[in-house]
Every structure is written in structure tokens, then in C-alpha cells.
Design a protein around this motif. Structure first.
Motif, short mmCIF file in Angstrom:
data_model
loop_
_atom_site.label_atom_id
_atom_site.label_comp_id
_atom_site.label_asym_id
_atom_site.label_seq_id
_atom_site.Cartn_x
_atom_site.Cartn_y
_atom_site.Cartn_z
N ASP A 22 0.82 -1.20 0.00
CA ASP A 22 0.00 0.00 0.00
C ASP A 22 0.86 1.26 0.00
O ASP A 22 0.59 2.23 0.70
N ILE A 23 1.94 1.20 -0.80
CA ILE A 23 2.90 2.30 -0.88
C ILE A 23 3.04 2.70 -2.33
O ILE A 23 3.09 1.86 -3.22
N ARG A 24 3.11 4.01 -2.58
CA ARG A 24 3.36 4.52 -3.92
C ARG A 24 4.74 5.17 -3.94
O ARG A 24 5.34 5.40 -2.90
N GLY A 25 5.22 5.47 -5.13
CA GLY A 25 6.53 6.09 -5.19
C GLY A 25 6.89 6.56 -6.58
O GLY A 25 6.10 6.45 -7.53
N ARG A 26 8.08 7.13 -6.68
CA ARG A 26 8.62 7.60 -7.95
C ARG A 26 10.11 7.29 -8.01
O ARG A 26 10.80 7.37 -6.98
N VAL A 27 10.57 6.93 -9.20
CA VAL A 27 12.01 6.85 -9.49
C VAL A 27 12.32 7.96 -10.48
O VAL A 27 11.65 8.06 -11.51
N ALA A 28 13.31 8.79 -10.18
CA ALA A 28 13.63 9.92 -11.06
C ALA A 28 15.09 9.88 -11.47
O ALA A 28 15.96 9.47 -10.69
N ARG A 29 15.34 10.31 -12.69
CA ARG A 29 16.69 10.48 -13.22
C ARG A 29 16.77 11.85 -13.89
O ARG A 29 15.92 12.18 -14.73
N LEU A 30 17.78 12.63 -13.54
CA LEU A 30 18.01 13.92 -14.19
C LEU A 30 19.46 13.99 -14.66
O LEU A 30 20.36 13.63 -13.90
N ASP A 31 19.68 14.44 -15.87
CA ASP A 31 21.04 14.71 -16.32
C ASP A 31 21.08 16.03 -17.09
O ASP A 31 21.59 17.02 -16.60
N GLY A 32 20.52 16.07 -18.30
CA GLY A 32 20.52 17.32 -19.06
C GLY A 32 19.81 18.45 -18.35
O GLY A 32 20.26 19.60 -18.39
N VAL A 33 18.70 18.14 -17.68
CA VAL A 33 17.97 19.16 -16.93
C VAL A 33 18.87 19.78 -15.87
O VAL A 33 18.95 21.00 -15.72
N LEU A 34 19.56 18.92 -15.13
CA LEU A 34 20.42 19.40 -14.04
C LEU A 34 21.59 20.21 -14.59
O LEU A 34 21.99 21.23 -14.01
N ASP A 35 22.16 19.75 -15.71
CA ASP A 35 23.25 20.51 -16.34
C ASP A 35 22.78 21.92 -16.69
O ASP A 35 23.50 22.90 -16.45
N GLN A 36 21.58 22.04 -17.25
CA GLN A 36 21.09 23.35 -17.65
C GLN A 36 20.77 24.23 -16.44
O GLN A 36 21.03 25.43 -16.45
N VAL A 37 20.21 23.63 -15.39
CA VAL A 37 19.92 24.39 -14.17
C VAL A 37 21.20 24.97 -13.57
O VAL A 37 21.26 26.15 -13.22
N LEU A 38 22.23 24.15 -13.47
CA LEU A 38 23.46 24.57 -12.79
C LEU A 38 24.35 25.42 -13.69
O LEU A 38 25.20 26.16 -13.18
N ALA A 39 24.18 25.32 -15.00
CA ALA A 39 25.00 26.10 -15.92
C ALA A 39 24.66 27.58 -15.91
O ALA A 39 25.42 28.41 -16.41
N GLU A 48 26.08 24.05 -5.45
CA GLU A 48 25.67 23.14 -6.52
C GLU A 48 24.99 21.90 -5.95
O GLU A 48 23.97 21.45 -6.47
N ALA A 49 25.57 21.35 -4.89
CA ALA A 49 25.01 20.13 -4.30
C ALA A 49 23.61 20.38 -3.76
O ALA A 49 22.71 19.55 -3.94
N LEU A 50 23.39 21.51 -3.12
CA LEU A 50 22.08 21.82 -2.56
C LEU A 50 21.04 22.03 -3.67
O LEU A 50 19.90 21.57 -3.57
N VAL A 51 21.43 22.74 -4.73
CA VAL A 51 20.51 22.96 -5.83
C VAL A 51 20.18 21.65 -6.54
O VAL A 51 19.03 21.39 -6.91
N ALA A 52 21.19 20.78 -6.71
CA ALA A 52 20.96 19.48 -7.34
C ALA A 52 19.99 18.65 -6.51
O ALA A 52 19.07 18.02 -7.06
N GLU A 53 20.17 18.63 -5.20
CA GLU A 53 19.27 17.85 -4.33
C GLU A 53 17.86 18.43 -4.38
O GLU A 53 16.88 17.68 -4.46
N ALA A 54 17.75 19.75 -4.33
CA ALA A 54 16.43 20.38 -4.37
C ALA A 54 15.72 20.10 -5.69
O ALA A 54 14.51 19.85 -5.72
N ALA A 55 16.46 20.11 -6.80
CA ALA A 55 15.85 19.82 -8.10
C ALA A 55 15.35 18.38 -8.16
O ALA A 55 14.26 18.12 -8.71
N MET A 56 16.12 17.44 -7.61
CA MET A 56 15.68 16.05 -7.60
C MET A 56 14.41 15.88 -6.78
O MET A 56 13.46 15.20 -7.20
N LEU A 57 14.36 16.48 -5.61
CA LEU A 57 13.16 16.40 -4.77
C LEU A 57 11.96 17.01 -5.49
O LEU A 57 10.85 16.46 -5.46
N THR A 58 12.19 18.12 -6.17
CA THR A 58 11.10 18.79 -6.89
C THR A 58 10.56 17.91 -8.00
O THR A 58 9.34 17.84 -8.22
N ALA A 59 11.44 17.22 -8.71
CA ALA A 59 10.99 16.34 -9.80
C ALA A 59 10.11 15.22 -9.26
O ALA A 59 9.08 14.89 -9.86
#
Length: 330
Positions: A22-39, A48-59
Motif C-alpha cells: 500500500d505504498i506509492r513512489g517515484r524513481v527519477a533520473r536527471l542529467d541534461g535538466v540538471l546541467d542546464q539548471v546549474l550552468a 551546486e550540491a544543494l541545488v541538485a538535491e532540491a531539483a531532484m526532490l522537486t521532480a
């Protein structure tokens, strides 16, 4: 395995549920999106590490919102990193990508390379906001900064504000595929217990940091046992399994949760996207008088604006701005 099959899951969020638990979830992968955010910015590694983590959680969190809705994360603190802001824009139509953007405001002189990224936030709050569009009142939930990571803050938020037991496993960093160039990759798994009809916690306070609620304060009986078992299985995940690209999300789910009956749904593609425009800049300045606009005007006789998310630069005629504007000039 070909390179094409390796990257097929990049910049996607795959929703799933565990039928037995009775559990739901998500698996996420970011590469190009993260490169563009941090660039867009010259961030120190800690930022960079904090922004990367925040972007993953947001996705992962944002994948649940409806078409055309907007979900935002905002982390504010009194440390060197003052603000981390992210936005997730729901797809405009079924089958189209969602969009993510993110940025951080920080005091470069106070960044300490010897300290962990999370320690640069200090005391503050973690907030999630959902904008359902015109005519609707935005939803906002806030909890104090707690735990040793942004993922821990998000877990506390869901336990405290939504009474939903939630768990995140996140990994991110720079990597290089054979023959390729170095770039950012990130991956994560989110688990969340299905909401009950009327979740309610008895008593005051919880077992989390500062008396905040934790998952164990919300669940009992079979639900608690199922949640504990799923978390123990997630504890076995390895960083490279999260980041990929050689381990597909579907294979990861089978490896972790094959006894829990994992069921997957359609993956949601995501891309970097910003909604800034000259029209929005003009709208934001429409509340100011001509006198106010004059104070914003440069020596060159223009008003400038820069988007923190994408770096876009706007130069505007001050006489066309504010509620006393004379109209646009050609």
C-alpha cells in the motif's frame, strides 16, 4: 547495452506502487535538466550540491500535480545559503514534458569548503507551494529546517504538514560516460504511504527533531510493518543504481521490491524550462509610479531586469513601465 538504451530514462520520473505494501513512489533520473539548471550560475560546489538535491526532490514531488499546475519548493535559512527556490510546471497536455527550474541565493564570502553543504543553510524553513492557476487560492505548507539534508527536510514536511509517511533516497554528482564529456547526473527514489481517509495523530508532538512528527508517529499495525519493510529494502540501494545510467529504473524496482509487487505507470519526461518574459517583467513593474520607475532607471536611460532562473536579460524603456506608462515606443 547500447548508449541509447542507457540514456533512455534520463530526465524522466517513473511513478510506481507496491501492491503488497500500500505504498506509492517515484524513481527519477536527471542529467541534461540538471546541467542546464546549474550552468546558469557559477555556484560553489556546496551550493551546486544543494541545488541538485532540491531539483531532484522537486521532480519526484512535482510529478503528482495536475496538468498546468505549478509546484514550488522554497528553502530559506540564516546561513551562507539564504534561499533555494525551485519550480515544477505540470505538463500543458498529456504526453508533453514537465518543466523544472531552480536557483540559489548565497553569500559567497561565507561559504566554507570544509563544511557540509546542508550546514550552510542554518536555521530557517522548508516550504512547498502549489499554484492551481487563476482564480484558485495557492496552497502553502511550511515546516522548520530539520535533519541533515534537504531530503530529510522534505520527509519531515510530509509527516508534519500532510501526515503522509515519506522517504527519499537521493544521489547526485558529476560523471562521465566512456567517450563523453563530464556532466551532472542525479537519481532518486521516493516512497510514500497511501493516504488514509482521515489521517490523525493522537497526542502532542512527535519523535522527530524538535518534537516534529516522523513516519513512526503516524503509522501503526500492519501499515507500520509494511512501511518498515519497504524502508529496509530501500536502504540497500547503491548510489550508482540511483544515478544510472546502466541500471534502468524498472530493473531497480524489481531488484529492490520484487516481493512487494511493484506496478509501474507511464513515465513523465521533464526538461529545463523557464516562464520569464518581457511581458511578465512589465506586469511585475505595473504597480510602480513614474517616480518609482525613475529610481530603477540606469544612467543609460533604461530599466534592466535579469531572470535568476535562466539568466535572461531584459532592457526596457522606463516611459513604457508602471501604471503611469505613456505606452510603448517603437
Amino acid at each position: 547495452m547500447t548508449l541509447g538504451s542507457q540514456i533512455a530514462w534520463d530526465d524522466t520520473v517513473l511513478p510506481f506502487q507496491l501492491d503488497r505494501s500500500d505504498i506509492r513512489g517515484r524513481v527519477a533520473r536527471l542529467d541534461g535538466v540538471l546541467d542546464q539548471v546549474l550552468a546558469q550560475h557559477d555556484y560553489p560546489p556546496q551550493v551546486e550540491a544543494l541545488v541538485a538535491e532540491a531539483a531532484m526532490l522537486t521532480a519526484m514531488i512535482g510529478q503528482t500535480i495536475k496538468l498546468r499546475w505549478k509546484l514550488s519548493l522554497q528553502i530559506r535559512g540564516n546561513g551562507p545559503v539564504r534561499l533555494i527556490a525551485t519550480d515544477y510546471y505540470g505538463p500543458t497536455a498529456e504526453g508533453t514534458p514537465a518543466r523544472i527550474r531552480a536557483y540559489a541565493s548565497f553569500d559567497r564570502d561565507r561559504i566554507d569548503p570544509a563544511r557540509a553543504p546542508f550546514d550552510h543553510i542554518g536555521e530557517g524553513y522548508f516550504a512547498i507551494m502549489i499554484d492551481q492557476g487563476k482564480g484558485m487560492v495557492p496552497y502553502q505548507g511550511i515546516t522548520p529546517i530539520a535533519g541533515g539534508s534537504l531530503a530529510a527536510c522534505a520527509e519531515t514536511y510530509f509527516a508534519q504538514s500532510e501526515q503522509l509517511p515519506t522517504r527519499f533516497a537521493v544521489s547526485f554528482g558529476r560523471s562521465r560516460l566512456p567517450g563523453g564529456i563530464e556532466g551532472w547526473r542525479a537519481g532518486g527514489v521516493m516512497l510514500q504511504h497511501m493516504p488514509k481517509a482521515s489521517p490523525h495523530v493522537q497526542g502532542e508532538g512527535g519523535t522527530g527533531e524538535g518534537g516534529l512528527l516522523a513516519a513512526t508517529d503516524i503509522l501503526s499495525g500492519d501499515d507500520e510493518e509494511n512501511w518498515s519493510r519497504a524502508n529496509l529494502l530501500l536502504d540497500t540501494v547503491e548510489e550508482m543504481e540511483l544515478i544510472g545510467p546502466t541500471v534502468h529504473p524498472t530493473d531497480l524496482l524489481v531488484r529492490l521490491f520484487h516481493e512487494e509487487g511493484p506496478r509501474v505507470y507511464d513515465a513523465q519526461p521533464v526538461k529545463f524550462g523557464c516562464t520569464c518574459s518581457e511581458e511578465r517583467v512589465r506586469e511585475s513593474l505595473s504597480i510602480y509610479s513614474a517616480k518609482d520607475i525613475a529610481t530603477m532607471t540606469t544612467d543609460e536611460g533604461i530599466v534592466t531586469a535579469d531572470c535568476q532562473f535562466c539568466g535572461a536579460h531584459y532592457e526596457l524603456d522606463p516611459e513604457t513601465l508602471g501604471f503611469e506608462a505613456k505606452g510603448e515606443q517603437s
